[in-house]
Design a protein around this motif. Sequence first.
Motif, mmCIF file in Angstrom:
data_model
loop_
_atom_site.group_PDB
_atom_site.id
_atom_site.type_symbol
_atom_site.label_atom_id
_atom_site.label_comp_id
_atom_site.label_asym_id
_atom_site.label_seq_id
_atom_site.Cartn_x
_atom_site.Cartn_y
_atom_site.Cartn_z
ATOM 1 N N ILE A 48 -34.064 17.754 -79.683
ATOM 2 C CA ILE A 48 -32.927 17.473 -78.809
ATOM 3 C C ILE A 48 -31.736 16.909 -79.572
ATOM 4 C CG2 ILE A 48 -34.326 17.174 -76.740
ATOM 5 C CD1 ILE A 48 -33.884 14.118 -77.105
ATOM 6 N N GLY A 49 -31.860 16.732 -80.887
ATOM 7 C CA GLY A 49 -30.746 16.218 -81.678
ATOM 8 C C GLY A 49 -30.322 14.851 -81.192
ATOM 9 N N GLY A 50 -29.040 14.682 -80.878
ATOM 10 C CA GLY A 50 -28.502 13.400 -80.427
ATOM 11 C C GLY A 50 -28.255 13.350 -78.933
ATOM 12 N N LEU A 51 -28.972 14.159 -78.163
ATOM 13 C CA LEU A 51 -28.797 14.170 -76.709
ATOM 14 C C LEU A 51 -29.166 12.808 -76.129
ATOM 15 C CD1 LEU A 51 -28.121 16.162 -74.340
ATOM 16 C CD2 LEU A 51 -30.585 16.377 -74.061
ATOM 17 N N LYS A 52 -28.379 12.344 -75.178
ATOM 18 C CA LYS A 52 -28.612 11.033 -74.577
ATOM 19 C C LYS A 52 -28.719 11.142 -73.064
ATOM 20 C CE LYS A 52 -26.165 8.382 -78.150
ATOM 21 N NZ LYS A 52 -26.889 9.052 -79.144
ATOM 22 N N VAL A 53 -29.376 10.140 -72.483
ATOM 23 C CA VAL A 53 -29.445 10.050 -71.032
ATOM 24 C C VAL A 53 -28.020 9.906 -70.494
ATOM 25 C CG1 VAL A 53 -30.309 8.657 -69.105
ATOM 26 C CG2 VAL A 53 -31.751 9.033 -71.108
ATOM 27 N N ARG A 54 -27.727 10.515 -69.366
ATOM 28 C CA ARG A 54 -26.411 10.568 -68.713
ATOM 29 C C ARG A 54 -25.476 11.587 -69.352
ATOM 30 N NH1 ARG A 54 -25.569 9.669 -64.256
ATOM 31 N NH2 ARG A 54 -23.452 8.993 -64.466
ATOM 32 N N ALA A 55 -25.963 12.362 -70.333
ATOM 33 C CA ALA A 55 -25.146 13.438 -70.902
ATOM 34 C C ALA A 55 -24.934 14.491 -69.815
ATOM 35 C CB ALA A 55 -25.834 14.056 -72.114
ATOM 36 N N PRO A 56 -23.800 15.178 -69.853
ATOM 37 C CA PRO A 56 -23.536 16.164 -68.804
ATOM 38 C C PRO A 56 -24.415 17.405 -68.925
ATOM 39 C CG PRO A 56 -21.711 16.080 -70.366
ATOM 40 C CD PRO A 56 -22.670 15.007 -70.761
ATOM 41 N N VAL A 57 -24.684 18.007 -67.785
ATOM 42 C CA VAL A 57 -25.312 19.325 -67.702
ATOM 43 C C VAL A 57 -24.233 20.242 -67.167
ATOM 44 C CG1 VAL A 57 -27.132 20.706 -66.656
ATOM 45 C CG2 VAL A 57 -27.592 18.339 -67.288
ATOM 46 N N LYS A 58 -23.905 21.287 -67.944
ATOM 47 C CA LYS A 58 -22.796 22.164 -67.561
ATOM 48 C C LYS A 58 -23.261 23.597 -67.407
ATOM 49 C CE LYS A 58 -19.308 19.499 -70.108
ATOM 50 N NZ LYS A 58 -18.228 19.580 -71.115
ATOM 51 N N SER A 59 -22.577 24.303 -66.520
ATOM 52 C CA SER A 59 -22.760 25.735 -66.367
ATOM 53 C C SER A 59 -21.365 26.332 -66.243
ATOM 54 C CB SER A 59 -23.599 26.052 -65.136
ATOM 55 O OG SER A 59 -23.791 27.454 -65.028
ATOM 56 N N ALA A 60 -21.036 27.267 -67.109
ATOM 57 C CA ALA A 60 -19.709 27.891 -67.144
ATOM 58 C C ALA A 60 -18.612 26.849 -67.317
ATOM 59 C CB ALA A 60 -19.470 28.739 -65.902
ATOM 60 N N GLY A 61 -18.911 25.757 -68.028
ATOM 61 C CA GLY A 61 -17.929 24.717 -68.286
ATOM 62 C C GLY A 61 -17.777 23.691 -67.186
ATOM 63 N N VAL A 62 -18.502 23.865 -66.077
ATOM 64 C CA VAL A 62 -18.412 22.950 -64.938
ATOM 65 C C VAL A 62 -19.611 22.003 -64.982
ATOM 66 C CG1 VAL A 62 -18.408 22.791 -62.424
ATOM 67 C CG2 VAL A 62 -17.243 24.687 -63.560
ATOM 68 N N VAL A 63 -19.364 20.707 -64.812
ATOM 69 C CA VAL A 63 -20.457 19.738 -64.791
ATOM 70 C C VAL A 63 -21.219 19.897 -63.481
ATOM 71 C CG1 VAL A 63 -21.060 17.293 -64.822
ATOM 72 C CG2 VAL A 63 -19.201 18.124 -66.268
ATOM 73 N N VAL A 64 -22.506 20.252 -63.598
ATOM 74 C CA VAL A 64 -23.343 20.486 -62.421
ATOM 75 C C VAL A 64 -24.460 19.457 -62.300
ATOM 76 C CG1 VAL A 64 -22.838 22.960 -62.333
ATOM 77 C CG2 VAL A 64 -24.796 22.141 -63.666
ATOM 78 N N GLY A 65 -24.500 18.505 -63.225
ATOM 79 C CA GLY A 65 -25.533 17.483 -63.183
ATOM 80 C C GLY A 65 -25.476 16.595 -64.411
ATOM 81 N N ARG A 66 -26.497 15.765 -64.562
ATOM 82 C CA ARG A 66 -26.611 14.829 -65.679
ATOM 83 C C ARG A 66 -28.045 14.817 -66.185
ATOM 84 N NH1 ARG A 66 -21.788 13.035 -67.713
ATOM 85 N NH2 ARG A 66 -20.325 12.928 -66.028
ATOM 86 N N VAL A 67 -28.205 14.433 -67.447
ATOM 87 C CA VAL A 67 -29.538 14.235 -68.007
ATOM 88 C C VAL A 67 -30.075 12.948 -67.392
ATOM 89 C CG1 VAL A 67 -30.854 13.754 -70.099
ATOM 90 C CG2 VAL A 67 -29.034 15.458 -70.138
ATOM 91 N N GLY A 68 -31.192 13.057 -66.687
ATOM 92 C CA GLY A 68 -31.755 11.910 -65.985
ATOM 93 C C GLY A 68 -32.744 11.121 -66.797
ATOM 94 N N GLY A 69 -33.379 11.738 -67.766
ATOM 95 C CA GLY A 69 -34.364 11.038 -68.576
ATOM 96 C C GLY A 69 -34.833 11.903 -69.735
ATOM 97 N N ILE A 70 -35.299 11.237 -70.780
ATOM 98 C CA ILE A 70 -35.807 11.929 -71.965
ATOM 99 C C ILE A 70 -37.154 11.315 -72.306
ATOM 100 C CG2 ILE A 70 -35.448 12.404 -74.414
ATOM 101 C CD1 ILE A 70 -32.425 12.221 -73.879
ATOM 102 N N GLY A 71 -38.146 12.166 -72.504
ATOM 103 C CA GLY A 71 -39.483 11.693 -72.851
ATOM 104 C C GLY A 71 -40.091 12.554 -73.937
ATOM 105 N N PHE A 72 -41.354 12.253 -74.264
ATOM 106 C CA PHE A 72 -42.059 12.976 -75.316
ATOM 107 C C PHE A 72 -43.438 13.366 -74.803
ATOM 108 C CE2 PHE A 72 -44.653 13.136 -79.237
ATOM 109 C CZ PHE A 72 -43.928 14.082 -79.929
ATOM 110 N N ASP A 73 -43.760 14.658 -74.912
ATOM 111 C CA ASP A 73 -45.069 15.151 -74.511
ATOM 112 C C ASP A 73 -46.001 15.066 -75.710
ATOM 113 O OD1 ASP A 73 -47.299 16.448 -73.570
ATOM 114 O OD2 ASP A 73 -46.232 18.213 -72.850
ATOM 115 N N GLU A 74 -47.029 14.215 -75.616
ATOM 116 C CA GLU A 74 -47.929 13.988 -76.746
ATOM 117 C C GLU A 74 -48.909 15.138 -76.974
ATOM 118 O OE1 GLU A 74 -49.731 10.206 -76.103
ATOM 119 O OE2 GLU A 74 -47.840 9.133 -76.293
ATOM 120 N N LYS A 75 -49.017 16.051 -76.018
ATOM 121 C CA LYS A 75 -49.914 17.198 -76.193
ATOM 122 C C LYS A 75 -49.227 18.343 -76.926
ATOM 123 C CE LYS A 75 -52.656 16.043 -72.187
ATOM 124 N NZ LYS A 75 -52.906 16.295 -70.783
ATOM 125 N N THR A 76 -47.981 18.617 -76.545
ATOM 126 C CA THR A 76 -47.259 19.731 -77.164
ATOM 127 C C THR A 76 -46.312 19.275 -78.272
ATOM 128 O OG1 THR A 76 -45.464 19.588 -75.540
ATOM 129 C CG2 THR A 76 -47.318 21.067 -75.019
#
Length: 156
Positions: free
Chosen positions: A48-76
């Motif tokens: 995910i590089g430097g992605l942070k919580v509350r970063a914008p989620v965009k589609s066609a340049g329009v903000v359609v949401g926000r990153v709500g949380g970041i976690g780590f899957d220990e199985k994959t």
Amino acid sequence: MSRTTLDLWVGIFVAAGFAALVFLAVKVGSYSGSSGPTYAVSAEFDNIGGLKVRAPVKSAGVVVGRVGGIGFDEKTFRAVVRLDLDGQFEFPADTSASILTSGLLGEQYIGLDAGGDETNLKDGDKLQITQSAVVLEKLIGQFLFNKAAETPATAK
């Protein structure tokens, strides 16, 4: 002008300055008030590089949401990102997500590319098609490694 009138004007000026600072802090912090209901979908990424919580989620340049949380899957051993999408925007179930960068060294955000499926994403769904962040250091390392491999070996 009397002392009390002067004190009153200084107080008004200080209060206006404080209100302006609060307004700027909210704007710089990319605060967006809850404009309505949201639904959460998740996506897994290798990096995910430097992605942070509350970063914008965009589609066609329009903000359609926000990153709500970041976690780590220990199985994959992959990063799991929760996307809180605005309820007014509906996306097909085969939508893809990519981690992109604003400009050369700007902030990172998630870009959604809508697919063609007739069913839409709903709360709790998982995006299947993802593209991880491009890490500049890895690109430079690959370039240097390829250039070193191209040079012909010197004769003995």
